[in-house]
Design an enzyme around this catalytic site. Structure first.
Site, PDB file in Angstrom:
ATOM      1  N   SER A 154      -6.501   3.800 -15.220  1.00  0.00           N
ATOM      2  CA  SER A 154      -6.178   2.385 -15.015  1.00  0.00           C
ATOM      3  C   SER A 154      -5.080   1.939 -15.996  1.00  0.00           C
ATOM      4  O   SER A 154      -3.972   2.478 -15.943  1.00  0.00           O
ATOM      5  CB  SER A 154      -7.445   1.545 -15.139  1.00  0.00           C
ATOM      6  OG  SER A 154      -7.236   0.220 -14.717  1.00  0.00           O
ATOM      7  N   ASP A 310      -8.307   2.725  -3.713  1.00  0.00           N
ATOM      8  CA  ASP A 310      -8.100   1.739  -4.781  1.00  0.00           C
ATOM      9  C   ASP A 310      -7.395   0.501  -4.233  1.00  0.00           C
ATOM     10  O   ASP A 310      -6.353   0.598  -3.578  1.00  0.00           O
ATOM     11  CB  ASP A 310      -7.263   2.368  -5.895  1.00  0.00           C
ATOM     12  CG  ASP A 310      -7.299   1.601  -7.204  1.00  0.00           C
ATOM     13  OD1 ASP A 310      -7.737   0.440  -7.204  1.00  0.00           O
ATOM     14  OD2 ASP A 310      -6.880   2.181  -8.225  1.00  0.00           O
ATOM     15  N   HIS A 339     -11.335   1.564  -7.112  1.00  0.00           N
ATOM     16  CA  HIS A 339     -10.682   1.741  -8.409  1.00  0.00           C
ATOM     17  C   HIS A 339     -11.480   2.615  -9.377  1.00  0.00           C
ATOM     18  O   HIS A 339     -10.920   3.534  -9.992  1.00  0.00           O
ATOM     19  CB  HIS A 339     -10.412   0.363  -9.021  1.00  0.00           C
ATOM     20  CG  HIS A 339      -9.666   0.409 -10.304  1.00  0.00           C
ATOM     21  ND1 HIS A 339      -8.360   0.879 -10.395  1.00  0.00           N
ATOM     22  CD2 HIS A 339     -10.028   0.065 -11.578  1.00  0.00           C
ATOM     23  CE1 HIS A 339      -7.954   0.808 -11.659  1.00  0.00           C
ATOM     24  NE2 HIS A 339      -8.947   0.327 -12.392  1.00  0.00           N
TER      25      HIS A 339
END
EC number: 2.3.1.31
Length: 368
Positions: A154, A310, A339
């Site tokens: 991320s 995602d 995600h």
């Protein structure tokens, strides 16, 4: 099964398996202080503190180190899904450093910095600010001469790409999971909607609140949750695989609303979203906003692992960037977990990540 009740703890340790494993290694906590730290915004912080963790020991050559930079509101324990016996990274052989982003409430943040930079007056720190601070930490404090890899999930993936552009000869490899080298328009709209959810609470008071704007943070949490997993994850009711068992959908939603990020500070939440939305490797000095040129400058071997579902960093963005990066292997994670798949959200995700990261680190064939 996996539990995703909070980003501070969840995306800092996404599974009960990782938390409860008896041999799970724990990092040693440290704090590094930089005096008169110059941010890209033009503000100089008298003291910039970086909280970080270490696993294992640096070898005599100073070249067995791997950096794992943290993700949104996470702490140094955010990579337990990748570290330990039977996993891709071994503290018995490698020196692992897990750094915490500015704004997480432990490293320098709006909530813990003295005036005149407390609260809403804390400068927006960029991904490059974080990279520059950690580069000082590695080279001046720890004596790390070279990195085997930068591995990030991320916002950690954003940092991994920035490391490869800012310091192209400093690492051999980067691994980026569920994150891109630039935040694109749709992601900025999402982040702005979450910031707006906090700021429209009357208790926020422009950031000068005396008590946390609870309603605003809860609204933020609901918006965030709507994007966290894939639509199919909700359709198949995969939340039923999380503990505790037997919850209703209404209970699941209420839990995310009220316990998504326990004890979160609103200004900290907003700062890290500003960090996220401003990121673009193309704005690195010397590239004049040219993202394509910046990506083309990367020398490290790259394993690019977006989650196939995602909604934060869509796989289509990764497919646009990957061909622009030399020595890049694009390997989407086949998951419905959205995600968090990039942090081992399910047992299958964790197995896929560990197997392929281990193979990549050894120069072996990957396993799509």
């Amino acid at each position: 099964m996996k539990i995703l009740a909070s980003i501070v703890l969840s995306l800092s340790s996404l599974s009960l398996l990782a938390q409860s494993a008896p041999q799970q290694p724990e990092p040693v906590e440290h704090t590094y202080v930089i005096h008169n730290f110059h941010t890209e915004s033009g503000v100089t912080l008298p003291e910039a503190k970086i909280v970080y963790g270490t696993y294992g020991h640096l070898n005599a050559a100073g070249d067995n180190a791997i950096l794992l930079p943290s993700h949104y509101m996470a702490n140094m324990k955010g990579y337990g899904w990748l570290i330990g016996p039977g996993k891709a990274l071994d503290p018995e052989k490698q020196f692992l450093i897990t750094s915490e982003l500015f704004g997480n409430g432990r490293s320098s943040s709006p909530s813990n910095t003295p005036e005149p930079f407390h609260g809403p007056r804390f400068p927006v720190t960029t991904i490059r600010d974080n990279v520059e601070a950690v580069h000082q930490l590695l080279t001046q404090e720890l004596g790390v001469k070279h990195l085997q890899a930068v591995i990030g999930f991320s916002m950690g993936a954003q940092q991994a790409f920035q490391w490869a552009v800012s310091y192209p000869d400093y690492m051999d490899r980067i691994v980026a999971t569920s994150g891109t080298a630039k935040t694109y328009g749709h992601g900025i709209v999402r982040l702005e909607s979450e910031i707006n959810a906090i700021e429209t609470d009357d208790a926020f008071k422009g950031g000068d609140y005396t008590t946390e704007p609870v309603k605003g943070i809860q609204s933020f949490s609901l918006v965030w949750t709507a994007w966290l997993f894939s639509q199919e994850w909700w359709h198949q009711e995969l939340w039923k695989t999380e503990e505790p068992a037997g919850r209703t959908l209404a209970q699941v939603i209420e839990n995310y609303k009220t316990h998504f990020i326990p004890d979160a500070d609103a200004n900290n939440l907003i700062l890290q979203m500003r960090t996220w939305e401003q990121h673009d490797v193309g704005t690195t000095p010397g590239f004049n906003g040219d993202t394509t040129k910046a990506l083309g400058s990367i020398k490290a071997q790259v394993l690019y692992m977006p989650s196939a579902t995602d909604l934060y960093f869509p796989v289509t963005d990764a497919r646009t960037e990957a061909p622009l990066i030399p020595h890049c292997t694009l390997l989407p994670i086949p998951s419905l977990w959205g995600h968090p798949a990039g942090a081992g959200a399910s047992p299958a995700d964790e197995k896929f990540l560990n197997g392929n990261v281990a193979a990549f680190m050894k120069g072996q064939p990957l396993h799509p």
